[in-house]
Design an enzyme around this catalytic site. Structure first.
Site, PDB file in Angstrom:
ATOM      1  N   CYS A   1       2.564   2.833   9.617  1.00 24.42           N
ATOM      2  CA  CYS A   1       2.766   4.131   8.990  1.00 24.42           C
ATOM      3  C   CYS A   1       3.154   5.177  10.033  1.00 24.42           C
ATOM      4  O   CYS A   1       2.443   5.344  11.022  1.00 24.42           O
ATOM      5  CB  CYS A   1       1.448   4.508   8.328  1.00 24.42           C
ATOM      6  SG  CYS A   1       1.588   5.858   7.223  1.00 24.42           S
TER       7      CYS A   1
ATOM      8  N   LYS B   1      -0.504  -5.134   8.770  1.00 18.48           N
ATOM      9  CA  LYS B   1       0.836  -4.760   8.299  1.00 18.48           C
ATOM     10  C   LYS B   1       1.495  -3.974   9.427  1.00 18.48           C
ATOM     11  O   LYS B   1       0.924  -2.991   9.916  1.00 18.48           O
ATOM     12  CB  LYS B   1       0.736  -3.910   7.035  1.00 18.48           C
ATOM     13  CG  LYS B   1       2.082  -3.416   6.511  1.00 18.48           C
ATOM     14  CD  LYS B   1       1.926  -2.840   5.110  1.00 18.48           C
ATOM     15  CE  LYS B   1       3.241  -2.347   4.542  1.00 18.48           C
ATOM     16  NZ  LYS B   1       3.524  -0.953   4.914  1.00 18.48           N
TER      17      LYS B   1
ATOM     18  N   GLY C   1      12.928  -2.821   1.458  1.00 21.24           N
ATOM     19  CA  GLY C   1      14.231  -2.878   0.799  1.00 21.24           C
ATOM     20  C   GLY C   1      14.400  -3.980  -0.237  1.00 21.24           C
ATOM     21  O   GLY C   1      15.517  -4.202  -0.697  1.00 21.24           O
TER      22      GLY C   1
ATOM     23  N   PRO D   1       0.855  -1.191   0.000  1.00 19.02           N
ATOM     24  CA  PRO D   1       0.000   0.000   0.000  1.00 19.02           C
ATOM     25  C   PRO D   1       0.887   1.235   0.000  1.00 19.02           C
ATOM     26  O   PRO D   1       1.810   1.326   0.818  1.00 19.02           O
ATOM     27  CB  PRO D   1      -0.769  -0.111   1.329  1.00 19.02           C
ATOM     28  CG  PRO D   1       0.042  -1.021   2.199  1.00 19.02           C
ATOM     29  CD  PRO D   1       0.810  -1.927   1.276  1.00 19.02           C
ATOM     30  N   MET D   2       0.628   2.173  -0.905  1.00 23.58           N
ATOM     31  CA  MET D   2       1.441   3.394  -0.931  1.00 23.58           C
ATOM     32  C   MET D   2       0.535   4.586  -1.234  1.00 23.58           C
ATOM     33  O   MET D   2      -0.053   4.690  -2.301  1.00 23.58           O
ATOM     34  CB  MET D   2       2.567   3.265  -1.967  1.00 23.58           C
ATOM     35  CG  MET D   2       3.656   2.304  -1.516  1.00 23.58           C
ATOM     36  SD  MET D   2       4.982   2.088  -2.718  1.00 23.58           S
ATOM     37  CE  MET D   2       4.230   0.960  -3.885  1.00 23.58           C
TER      38      MET D   2
ATOM     39  N   ASN E   1       8.663  -7.323   4.227  1.00 23.42           N
ATOM     40  CA  ASN E   1       8.650  -6.096   3.434  1.00 23.42           C
ATOM     41  C   ASN E   1       9.821  -5.216   3.870  1.00 23.42           C
ATOM     42  O   ASN E   1      10.236  -5.254   5.010  1.00 23.42           O
ATOM     43  CB  ASN E   1       7.306  -5.364   3.665  1.00 23.42           C
ATOM     44  CG  ASN E   1       7.300  -3.948   3.117  1.00 23.42           C
ATOM     45  OD1 ASN E   1       7.122  -2.983   3.855  1.00 23.42           O
ATOM     46  ND2 ASN E   1       7.508  -3.802   1.821  1.00 23.42           N
TER      47      ASN E   1
HETATM   48  C1  LIG Z   1       4.876   7.001  -1.278  1.00 21.62           C
HETATM   49  C2  LIG Z   1       4.684   5.954  -0.211  1.00 21.62           C
HETATM   50  C3  LIG Z   1       3.485   5.885   0.468  1.00 21.62           C
HETATM   51  C4  LIG Z   1       3.267   4.898   1.437  1.00 21.62           C
HETATM   52  N1  LIG Z   1       2.036   4.779   2.012  1.00 21.62           N
HETATM   53  C5  LIG Z   1       1.776   3.729   2.851  1.00 21.62           C
HETATM   54  C6  LIG Z   1       0.451   3.462   3.317  1.00 21.62           C
HETATM   55  O1  LIG Z   1      -0.525   4.147   2.964  1.00 21.62           O
HETATM   56  N2  LIG Z   1       0.295   2.411   4.149  1.00 21.62           N
HETATM   57  C7  LIG Z   1       1.347   1.605   4.547  1.00 21.62           C
HETATM   58  O2  LIG Z   1       1.146   0.654   5.309  1.00 21.62           O
HETATM   59  N3  LIG Z   1       2.588   1.839   4.105  1.00 21.62           N
HETATM   60  C8  LIG Z   1       2.809   2.850   3.261  1.00 21.62           C
HETATM   61  N4  LIG Z   1       4.064   3.017   2.731  1.00 21.62           N
HETATM   62  C9  LIG Z   1       5.145   2.064   3.099  1.00 21.62           C
HETATM   63  C10 LIG Z   1       5.186   0.900   2.111  1.00 21.62           C
HETATM   64  O3  LIG Z   1       3.988   0.163   2.143  1.00 21.62           O
HETATM   65  C11 LIG Z   1       6.369  -0.047   2.452  1.00 21.62           C
HETATM   66  O4  LIG Z   1       6.161  -0.570   3.729  1.00 21.62           O
HETATM   67  C12 LIG Z   1       7.711   0.682   2.419  1.00 21.62           C
HETATM   68  O5  LIG Z   1       7.848   1.495   1.263  1.00 21.62           O
HETATM   69  C13 LIG Z   1       8.882  -0.312   2.489  1.00 21.62           C
HETATM   70  O6  LIG Z   1       8.847  -1.188   1.388  1.00 21.62           O
HETATM   71  P1  LIG Z   1       9.841  -0.974   0.112  1.00 21.62           P
HETATM   72  O7  LIG Z   1      11.230  -0.855   0.658  1.00 21.62           O
HETATM   73  O8  LIG Z   1       9.637  -2.204  -0.723  1.00 21.62           O
HETATM   74  O9  LIG Z   1       9.409   0.290  -0.558  1.00 21.62           O
HETATM   75  C14 LIG Z   1       4.300   4.001   1.763  1.00 21.62           C
HETATM   76  C15 LIG Z   1       5.522   4.066   1.066  1.00 21.62           C
HETATM   77  C16 LIG Z   1       5.711   5.026   0.081  1.00 21.62           C
HETATM   78  C17 LIG Z   1       7.017   5.060  -0.676  1.00 21.62           C
END
Ligand SMILES: Cc1cc2nc3c(=O)[nH]c(=O)nc-3n(C[C@H](O)[C@H](O)[C@H](O)COP(=O)(O)O)c2cc1C
Length: 343
Positions: free
Chosen positions: A106, A145, A219, A23-24, A217
């Site tokens: 978050c 999460k 990196g 989720p982002m 999750n």
């Molecule tokens: C732009 C952005 C928005 C995010 N929004 C959320 C969110 O709404 N809910 C959530 O649980 N994590 C959110 N995250 C965190 C990601 O879900 C994830 O846990 C984090 O980016 C680490 O994973 P990665 O290294 O594969 O990017 C967000 C990350 C980014 C980059």
């Protein structure tokens, strides 16, 4: 209860959770998810976080809108009040989501002030109450999460206690972002990079909770790394930023390599398949860049990627911009000598 659990385990979201796109906020909106679905039929997709109060008060119902082709798709909720989360979960299930996920990871200020997100790592009993209330409200799976801890917490102690409580409340699947959130002094962006990753701890949690479905999750930037995590015994891998910035690298071979079904998808075909979707969006009064902003990374690392990005990002914001901008950008890619690449 037993029948309900069995139904949940057989769900499409459960089967697809070997690989998921995180989720982002502001990124994984419905247009982004539609694009990702064309790249992988199997990978589980998550919405941006939607807060339970906003849904229950009715102001955010439009955020539940999604395309039937997105399935399996999970709705992520933010909140900390069991009744409110139960109501929000019901709205999500009625809207057709395959899974409801509770955000305990978050770190943003706005979220802290409302007692949602990572600050809930301090309140496992409350999280368990929330999970229980949500489970009772819906038939689809309720998942969590989380982080490995926050601030001064000792992850080796708090994470097992947290997992124990949510499992006892009926949560059977959890995604762990393998780093702490530091709630004081770091921006949300820094909180995704600076606290060190501890993959070994997540693997120890799998050993300690063998019946709990655990996705890792944080990196992970390639399918090969995802595969390594699965081979080392985890049940699922969630990828965030890499899936957004290099969607072809992460998703085009996911069905074949992670799920063992399907073929490697050609991103130029995906562009063609996006065109009717784009037309429909424009007909409804939408703007081209609302969709194309998620397509900028489709050719990342491939010949012509820079032209693709430039034509799309400059062209799509013009008044009356339509699918011709996408076709022009695609021409730029197709006219490049393509080198043989492994996706
Ligand atoms: C732009 C952005 C928005 C995010 N929004 C959320 C969110 O709404 N809910 C959530 O649980 N994590 C959110 N995250 C965190 C990601 O879900 C994830 O846990 C984090 O980016 C680490 O994973 P990665 O290294 O594969 O990017 C967000 C990350 C980014 C980059």
């Amino acid at each position: 209860m037993a029948a309900k659990v069995e139904t949940k385990i057989k769900s499409s979201a459960y089967r697809s959770s070997r690989l998921s796109v995180a989720p982002m906020m502001d990124w994984t909106d419905r247009h982004c998810r539609y694009l990702h679905r064309l790249l992988s039929a199997q990978t589980l997709l998550y919405t941006e976080m939607v807060t339970a109060p906003a849904l229950v008060r009715g102001g955010a119902l439009h955020l539940l809108k999604h395309n039937p082709q997105e399935h399996p798709v999970a709705l992520q909720l933010g909140g900390s009040d069991p009744d409110e989360l139960a109501k929000a979960a019901r709205l999500g299930a009625e809207a057709g989501y395959d899974e409801i996920n509770l955000n305990c990871g978050c770190p943003s200020d706005r979220v802290q002030s409302g007692t949602f997100g990572a600050v809930l790592m301090r309140e496992p009993t409350r999280v368990a109450d929330c999970v229980r209330a949500m489970q009772e409200a819906v038939d689809v799976e309720v998942t969590v999460k989380c982080r490995i801890g926050v601030d001064e917490q000792e992850p080796h102690a708090v994470l097992p206690a947290f997992l124990e409580q949510i499992s006892a409340a009926g949560c059977q699947r959890v995604t762990i972002h393998a780093r702490k959130a530091w709630l004081q002094g770091l921006s949300p962006k820094e909180n995704r990079d600076i606290p060190p990753l501890d993959y070994a701890l997540v693997h120890r949690m799998k050993a300690a909770f063998p019946a709990l479905h655990i996705s890792i999750n944080g990196g992970i930037t390639s399918l090969a790394q995802a595969q390594e995590q699965l081979e080392a015994g985890l049940d699922g891998v969630m990828i965030g930023r890499a899936a957004y910035h290099q969607p072809t690298d992460i998703l085009a071979a996911a069905d074949a390599q992670i799920f063992g079904t399907g073929r490697i998808v050609d991103p130029t075909e995906v562009v063609q398949e996006m065109l009717p979707y784009v037309e429909a969006h424009l007909t409804e009064g939408g703007r081209l860049h609302q969709i194309t902003r998620h397509m900028l990374g489709l050719f990342a690392g491939r010949p012509g990627a820079r032209h693709w990005r430039r034509i799309l990002s400059e062209g799509a914001v013009r008044d009356q911009a339509g699918p011709e901008v996408i076709l022009q950008a695609l021409d730029a890619i197709m006219s490049m000598p393509q080198v043989e690449q492994a996706v």
